[in-house]
Design an enzyme around this catalytic site. Sequence first.
Site, PDB file in Angstrom:
ATOM      1  N   ASN A 110      -2.155  -9.770  17.649  1.00 30.09           N
ATOM      2  CA  ASN A 110      -2.033  -8.876  18.874  1.00 30.09           C
ATOM      3  C   ASN A 110      -3.069  -9.617  19.881  1.00 30.09           C
ATOM      4  O   ASN A 110      -4.148 -10.332  18.850  1.00 30.09           O
ATOM      5  CB  ASN A 110      -1.786  -7.229  18.380  1.00 30.09           C
ATOM      6  CG  ASN A 110      -3.026  -7.108  17.742  1.00 30.09           C
ATOM      7  OD1 ASN A 110      -4.230  -7.738  17.558  1.00 30.09           O
ATOM      8  ND2 ASN A 110      -3.195  -6.139  17.066  1.00 30.09           N
ATOM      9  N   LEU A 127       2.236  -8.366  22.627  1.00 32.30           N
ATOM     10  CA  LEU A 127       1.441  -7.505  23.983  1.00 32.30           C
ATOM     11  C   LEU A 127       2.033  -6.415  23.376  1.00 32.30           C
ATOM     12  O   LEU A 127       2.241  -5.668  25.088  1.00 32.30           O
ATOM     13  CB  LEU A 127       2.075  -8.141  25.128  1.00 32.30           C
ATOM     14  CG  LEU A 127       1.446  -9.942  25.105  1.00 32.30           C
ATOM     15  CD1 LEU A 127       1.993 -10.821  26.033  1.00 32.30           C
ATOM     16  CD2 LEU A 127      -0.489 -10.555  24.346  1.00 32.30           C
ATOM     17  N   ASP A 164       5.450   6.856  16.014  1.00 32.61           N
ATOM     18  CA  ASP A 164       5.162   6.363  15.197  1.00 32.61           C
ATOM     19  C   ASP A 164       4.429   5.032  15.082  1.00 32.61           C
ATOM     20  O   ASP A 164       5.571   4.463  15.127  1.00 32.61           O
ATOM     21  CB  ASP A 164       4.501   6.658  14.083  1.00 32.61           C
ATOM     22  CG  ASP A 164       3.715   6.418  12.293  1.00 32.61           C
ATOM     23  OD1 ASP A 164       2.561   5.821  13.238  1.00 32.61           O
ATOM     24  OD2 ASP A 164       3.854   6.670  11.862  1.00 32.61           O
ATOM     25  N   THR A 196       2.633   2.232  13.872  1.00 32.57           N
ATOM     26  CA  THR A 196       2.610   1.939  12.376  1.00 32.57           C
ATOM     27  C   THR A 196       3.688   1.195  12.645  1.00 32.57           C
ATOM     28  O   THR A 196       4.213   1.055  12.410  1.00 32.57           O
ATOM     29  CB  THR A 196       2.717   2.818  11.174  1.00 32.57           C
ATOM     30  OG1 THR A 196       0.892   4.240  11.410  1.00 32.57           O
ATOM     31  CG2 THR A 196       1.134   2.208   9.507  1.00 32.57           C
ATOM     32  N   ALA A 197       3.036  -0.294  11.742  1.00 33.42           N
ATOM     33  CA  ALA A 197       4.263  -1.090  11.313  1.00 33.42           C
ATOM     34  C   ALA A 197       5.106  -1.844  12.729  1.00 33.42           C
ATOM     35  O   ALA A 197       5.886  -2.637  11.940  1.00 33.42           O
ATOM     36  CB  ALA A 197       4.578  -0.906  10.289  1.00 33.42           C
ATOM     37  N   ALA A 198       4.441  -1.697  13.758  1.00 34.46           N
ATOM     38  CA  ALA A 198       5.618  -2.194  14.888  1.00 34.46           C
ATOM     39  C   ALA A 198       5.422  -3.835  14.750  1.00 34.46           C
ATOM     40  O   ALA A 198       6.062  -4.008  14.484  1.00 34.46           O
ATOM     41  CB  ALA A 198       4.980  -1.717  16.305  1.00 34.46           C
ATOM     42  N   GLY A 199       4.112  -4.167  14.925  1.00 37.65           N
ATOM     43  CA  GLY A 199       3.333  -5.663  14.133  1.00 37.65           C
ATOM     44  C   GLY A 199       3.855  -6.272  13.341  1.00 37.65           C
ATOM     45  O   GLY A 199       4.685  -7.132  13.077  1.00 37.65           O
ATOM     46  N   ASP A 200       4.458  -5.547  12.168  1.00 37.65           N
ATOM     47  CA  ASP A 200       5.080  -6.209  11.077  1.00 37.65           C
ATOM     48  C   ASP A 200       6.051  -6.405  11.259  1.00 37.65           C
ATOM     49  O   ASP A 200       6.544  -7.027  10.721  1.00 37.65           O
ATOM     50  CB  ASP A 200       4.722  -5.214   9.883  1.00 37.65           C
ATOM     51  CG  ASP A 200       3.248  -4.758   9.171  1.00 37.65           C
ATOM     52  OD1 ASP A 200       2.657  -5.397   9.502  1.00 37.65           O
ATOM     53  OD2 ASP A 200       3.171  -3.600   8.782  1.00 37.65           O
ATOM     54  N   GLY A 246       1.433  -1.236   3.956  1.00 33.22           N
ATOM     55  CA  GLY A 246       1.289  -2.245   3.501  1.00 33.22           C
ATOM     56  C   GLY A 246       1.408  -3.339   4.659  1.00 33.22           C
ATOM     57  O   GLY A 246       3.182  -3.507   4.838  1.00 33.22           O
ATOM     58  N   SER A 288       4.260  -3.063  24.449  1.00 31.95           N
ATOM     59  CA  SER A 288       5.084  -2.108  25.286  1.00 31.95           C
ATOM     60  C   SER A 288       5.368  -3.791  26.311  1.00 31.95           C
ATOM     61  O   SER A 288       6.299  -3.673  26.957  1.00 31.95           O
ATOM     62  CB  SER A 288       4.696  -1.248  26.028  1.00 31.95           C
ATOM     63  OG  SER A 288       3.158  -1.198  26.655  1.00 31.95           O
ATOM     64  N   ASN A 296       0.907  -1.458  -0.106  1.00 33.21           N
ATOM     65  CA  ASN A 296      -0.045   0.085   0.063  1.00 33.21           C
ATOM     66  C   ASN A 296       0.368   1.179   0.080  1.00 33.21           C
ATOM     67  O   ASN A 296       2.008   1.130   0.541  1.00 33.21           O
ATOM     68  CB  ASN A 296      -0.688  -0.071   1.231  1.00 33.21           C
ATOM     69  CG  ASN A 296      -2.025  -0.950   1.571  1.00 33.21           C
ATOM     70  OD1 ASN A 296      -2.454  -1.186   0.568  1.00 33.21           O
ATOM     71  ND2 ASN A 296      -2.422  -1.216   2.781  1.00 33.21           N
TER      72      ASN A 296
HETATM   73  O1  RIB Z   1       0.799  -2.533   9.841  1.00 28.40           O
HETATM   74  C1  RIB Z   1       0.454  -1.255   9.350  1.00 28.40           C
HETATM   75  C2  RIB Z   1      -0.159  -1.023   7.453  1.00 28.40           C
HETATM   76  O2  RIB Z   1      -1.427  -1.254   7.945  1.00 28.40           O
HETATM   77  C3  RIB Z   1       0.146   0.110   7.164  1.00 28.40           C
HETATM   78  O3  RIB Z   1       1.576   0.504   6.553  1.00 28.40           O
HETATM   79  C4  RIB Z   1      -1.054   0.455   6.502  1.00 28.40           C
HETATM   80  O4  RIB Z   1      -0.368   0.634   5.010  1.00 28.40           O
HETATM   81  C5  RIB Z   1      -1.750  -0.573   6.368  1.00 28.40           C
HETATM   82  O5  RIB Z   1      -1.547  -2.225   5.599  1.00 28.40           O
END
Ligand code: RIB
Length: 305
Positions: free
Chosen positions: A184, A221, A246, A248-252, A39, A223, A11
């Site tokens: 999670n 889980l 930010d 975003t994407a910590a799980g990825d 993504g 922090s 994405n």
């Molecule tokens: O896990 C984070 C991602 O979720 C973002 O980069 C966004 O694109 C969504 O897919």
Amino acid sequence: MKSLCVIGSLNMDLVTTVENFPVAGQTVMGKAFNTFPGGKGGNQAIALGRLGSDVLMVGKIGEDMYGKRYLEVLRSNNVKSDGVSIEKGMSSGVAVIQVSNNGENNIIVVPGANAEVDINYIESKWSLIERADIFLFQLEIPLETAIATMKKLKKQGKTVILDPAPAVGLPDEIFKYVDYLTPNETELETLIGRKINSEENLVEAAKTLFDKGVRVIVAKLGSDGAAIIKKDKCTRVPGFIVDPIDTTAAGDSFNAGFAFALAKEKELKECVIFGNAVGAISTTALGAQEAMPTFERVDKFIRDR
Ligand code: RIB
């Protein structure tokens, strides 16, 4: 080191930073707007590439400037992109994201070309795909494609990691093909259909998924780190404290770190520690992939702590 393959979404993230999230019907002023590659699939692939893995990305981008930009990003981060095709006449997937002052986010995903990753497409890339040993899946491509592909991979004795994100209820069949499930808390609750409020509950919840075929659950889980659940044993692995900008994407990033260490044939607990570190470091800049670290950085980060 074993080789890896990510099959999933690519994405472009359209990111607005705000003081506080607006409530329904409210207009607020944003602080900044940026576009970042993202993504869940692409994020895992980029994190793996940056760590120095041998990694193939399989997915689709649209016939637009976001897609073109993404191909360059994959290549410049050491990710093999021959598994990525341009879907004619379609837009790339986008995610509309708000990031608040404390690094939390809200995300809306519009799949675009990701929705066209069907089993025929996977078949067309099979000669590339089957060269890898460890596979990472998430749930931003059609579910039936993910299930059919996992089934085929398990027949060939491959290792499958499933990050069940975004959170949706899943058919029982999928769990037969999963070696490592990395939900999670919210995702785990969605999968089992009830709230989890204690460790005992966590083990109990996991049991339903083991009965369906999952081998190991690594529950993320936040922090608090992670929990490795195997049969009726739960091992807690503490997280690392950072000041998030930010998340975003910590799980990825966690999944990528975990898979990287697995590919190096490390012990399960070490894989989770490494995943925790990659996840924590990834939150220290704005944008899903901006702070994803190299192997050397993660190694130093863990040793310093
Ligand atoms: O896990 C984070 C991602 O979720 C973002 O980069 C966004 O694109 C969504 O897919």
